[in-house]
Design an enzyme around this catalytic site. Structure first.
Site, PDB file in Angstrom:
ATOM      1  N   ASP A 112       1.184   4.907  -1.073  1.00  0.00           N
ATOM      2  CA  ASP A 112       2.331   4.346  -0.340  1.00  0.00           C
ATOM      3  C   ASP A 112       3.258   3.566  -1.272  1.00  0.00           C
ATOM      4  OD1 ASP A 112       0.082   2.429  -0.307  1.00  0.00           O
ATOM      5  OD2 ASP A 112       1.391   1.167   0.914  1.00  0.00           O
ATOM      6  N   HIS A 113       2.860   3.375  -2.537  1.00  0.00           N
ATOM      7  CA  HIS A 113       3.715   2.686  -3.504  1.00  0.00           C
ATOM      8  C   HIS A 113       4.291   3.611  -4.576  1.00  0.00           C
ATOM      9  CE1 HIS A 113       2.637  -1.358  -2.000  1.00  0.00           C
ATOM     10  NE2 HIS A 113       1.643  -0.642  -1.513  1.00  0.00           N
ATOM     11  N   HIS A 156      -7.156  -6.187  -5.225  1.00  0.00           N
ATOM     12  CA  HIS A 156      -6.772  -5.114  -4.295  1.00  0.00           C
ATOM     13  C   HIS A 156      -7.121  -3.767  -4.940  1.00  0.00           C
ATOM     14  CE1 HIS A 156      -4.453  -2.986  -1.255  1.00  0.00           C
ATOM     15  NE2 HIS A 156      -3.710  -2.430  -2.188  1.00  0.00           N
ATOM     16  N   ASP A 206       0.560  -5.233  -3.542  1.00  0.00           N
ATOM     17  CA  ASP A 206      -0.313  -5.527  -2.398  1.00  0.00           C
ATOM     18  C   ASP A 206      -1.320  -6.625  -2.726  1.00  0.00           C
ATOM     19  OD1 ASP A 206       0.987  -3.596  -1.011  1.00  0.00           O
ATOM     20  OD2 ASP A 206      -0.694  -2.186  -0.915  1.00  0.00           O
ATOM     21  N   HIS A 218       4.567  -5.204   1.413  1.00  0.00           N
ATOM     22  CA  HIS A 218       4.619  -4.812   2.833  1.00  0.00           C
ATOM     23  C   HIS A 218       5.197  -5.918   3.704  1.00  0.00           C
ATOM     24  CE1 HIS A 218       2.025  -1.124   2.765  1.00  0.00           C
ATOM     25  NE2 HIS A 218       1.567  -1.691   1.648  1.00  0.00           N
ATOM     26  N   HIS A 255       0.819  -0.749  -8.459  1.00  0.00           N
ATOM     27  CA  HIS A 255      -0.539  -0.197  -8.417  1.00  0.00           C
ATOM     28  C   HIS A 255      -0.488   1.236  -7.914  1.00  0.00           C
ATOM     29  CE1 HIS A 255      -0.010  -1.557  -4.289  1.00  0.00           C
ATOM     30  NE2 HIS A 255      -1.129  -0.956  -3.909  1.00  0.00           N
ATOM     31  N   HIS A 301      -1.680   3.039  -5.401  1.00  0.00           N
ATOM     32  CA  HIS A 301      -1.791   3.556  -4.032  1.00  0.00           C
ATOM     33  C   HIS A 301      -0.568   4.395  -3.656  1.00  0.00           C
ATOM     34  CE1 HIS A 301      -4.999   0.396  -2.719  1.00  0.00           C
ATOM     35  NE2 HIS A 301      -5.530   1.477  -3.250  1.00  0.00           N
TER      36      HIS A 301
HETATM   37 FE    FE Z   1       0.420  -0.721   0.089  1.00  0.00          FE
HETATM   38 ZN    ZN Z   2      -2.082  -0.847  -2.001  1.00  0.00          ZN
END
Ligand code: FE
Ligand code: ZN
Length: 348
Positions: free
Chosen positions: A166-167, A223, A240, A278, A162, A164
């Site tokens: 942080d990915h 999410h 996530d 995570h 996805h 985001h």
């Molecule tokens: Fe994440």
């Molecule tokens: Zn995420």
């Protein structure tokens, strides 16, 4: 009766030809051999010019059928593309002892506080030289670059769960370091151009061949609306959407949508190994114990996970079976109970 192993040693006239040849094998040719009857296919890099293809057939008869029906077309295709720049040495035999083709292996790469990227590759005991892998969710490039050097892997494609940051924020730096490779994510995220450098938009049910295994794309909105999971070879990369003993926050979708997405993981084979986005497992289990205080499975898993984390070990992968026993979001009796639990967790 033993399986039938067919190996083709491919000697390329230069490292550059070997690169192109390997990419061509992995992008489809190896899968075509599987479609033509092999049980498994694997491409092993022997050195910078030499590759070895290993194909396992159920029996000598299955191999003979492949030789008659599938092989002529596939060999003609290779000849048309690579001519005499690749030389082939073929050998066959029935040998359980030689049956070294294994499932895929996953290297877990931790980054930031609690994110995970994964390197998926084929593991062959004794094989030497650089092998291909895909990387799932390189939110940070540097630890991924260090990990591929450590494991002697070369990235063939980037799979994003996805959009985001942080990915996926590491994708541009990773491409700058390793060269252009396909960057896969959902069609939704491609249409909304929210993953930098994404080259391909995947849809529900699409099949991605990887080193002789099929990965299926599963849309799991909730999410985010573009969230997808990659499911195959006895494993699932969940991003996530599903965490071990927990789930992601519902940012873009609705509660019923997220619940339905989680139910799809619940329906996978119970032995499916879950690689999640995570390391939240311990906190998730504390919440699970709060929801179901008298549940022995949750208590036991919490104790086990605490011990792992005390030694800074990863809790991934989990299994669907463990999640069915301990994840309060998979165990919610319906979407309403799920929504209540998700809201309770937000403030726990
Ligand atoms: Fe994440
Ligand atoms: Zn995420």
């Amino acid at each position: 009766m033993g399986t039938f192993l067919y190996t083709v040693v491919c000697e390329c006239e230069s490292a550059e030809v070997a690169e192109r040849f390997e990419a061509w094998l992995l992008e489809g040719h190896a899968m075509h051999v599987v479609e033509a009857g092999a049980l498994e296919a694997e491409v092993v890099r022997r050195d910078e010019r030499v590759l070895e293809n290993r194909y396992v057939f159920a029996s000598a008869r299955a191999f003979e059928r492949y030789e008659r029906e599938g092989a002529p077309r596939l060999r003609a295709d290779a000849l048309a593309r690579f001519g005499t720049s690749v030389r082939y040495t073929r050998s066959t035999g029935t040998s359980r002892a030689q049956r070294s083709v294994k499932g895929l292996r996953v290297e877990t790469v931790p980054y930031f506080n609690d994110n995970y990227a994964y390197l998926v590759h084929a593991y062959t005991p004794g094989a030497r030289g650089t092998r291909s892998c895909v990387v799932v969710d390189p939110g940070d490039a540097k630890p991924v670059i260090e990990a591929i050097a450590e494991h002697d892997l070369s990235i063939r494609a980037i799979w994003c769960t996805h959009h985001h940051p942080d990915h996926v924020a590491g994708v541009p730096d990773l491409l700058a370091a390793i060269g252009e490779v396909p960057v896969l994510g959902s069609r939704y995220d491609l249409e909304h151009t929210r993953i930098a450098k994404q080259t391909r938009g995947l849809v529900e049910g699409e099949v991605l061949p990887l080193l002789g295994h099929d990965f299926r794309v599963m849309n799991v909105p909730g999410h985010t609306l573009g969230a997808i999971a990659y499911v195959g070879a006895g494993m699932a990369f969940t991003g996530d959407t599903l965490f071990l003993a927990g789930c992601g926050r519902v940012f873009e979708g609705t509660m019923p949508q997220m619940h339905a997405s989680l139910m799809r993981f619940a329906e996978l084979d119970p032995d499916t190994r879950l690689y999640v986005g995570h390391e939240y497992t311990e906190a998730n289990l504390r919440f699970a114990a709060h929801i179901e205080p008298n549940d022995a499975a949750i208590a036991a898993r919490l104790e086990h996970v605490r011990a792992l984390r005390a030694e800074q070990r990863f809790t991934v992968p989990g299994t669907v079976r463990e999640e069915l026993a301990t994840n309060p979001f998979l165990r919610a009796k319906d979407a309403t109970e799920f929504a209540a639990r998700r809201e309770a967790k937000n403030t726990f």
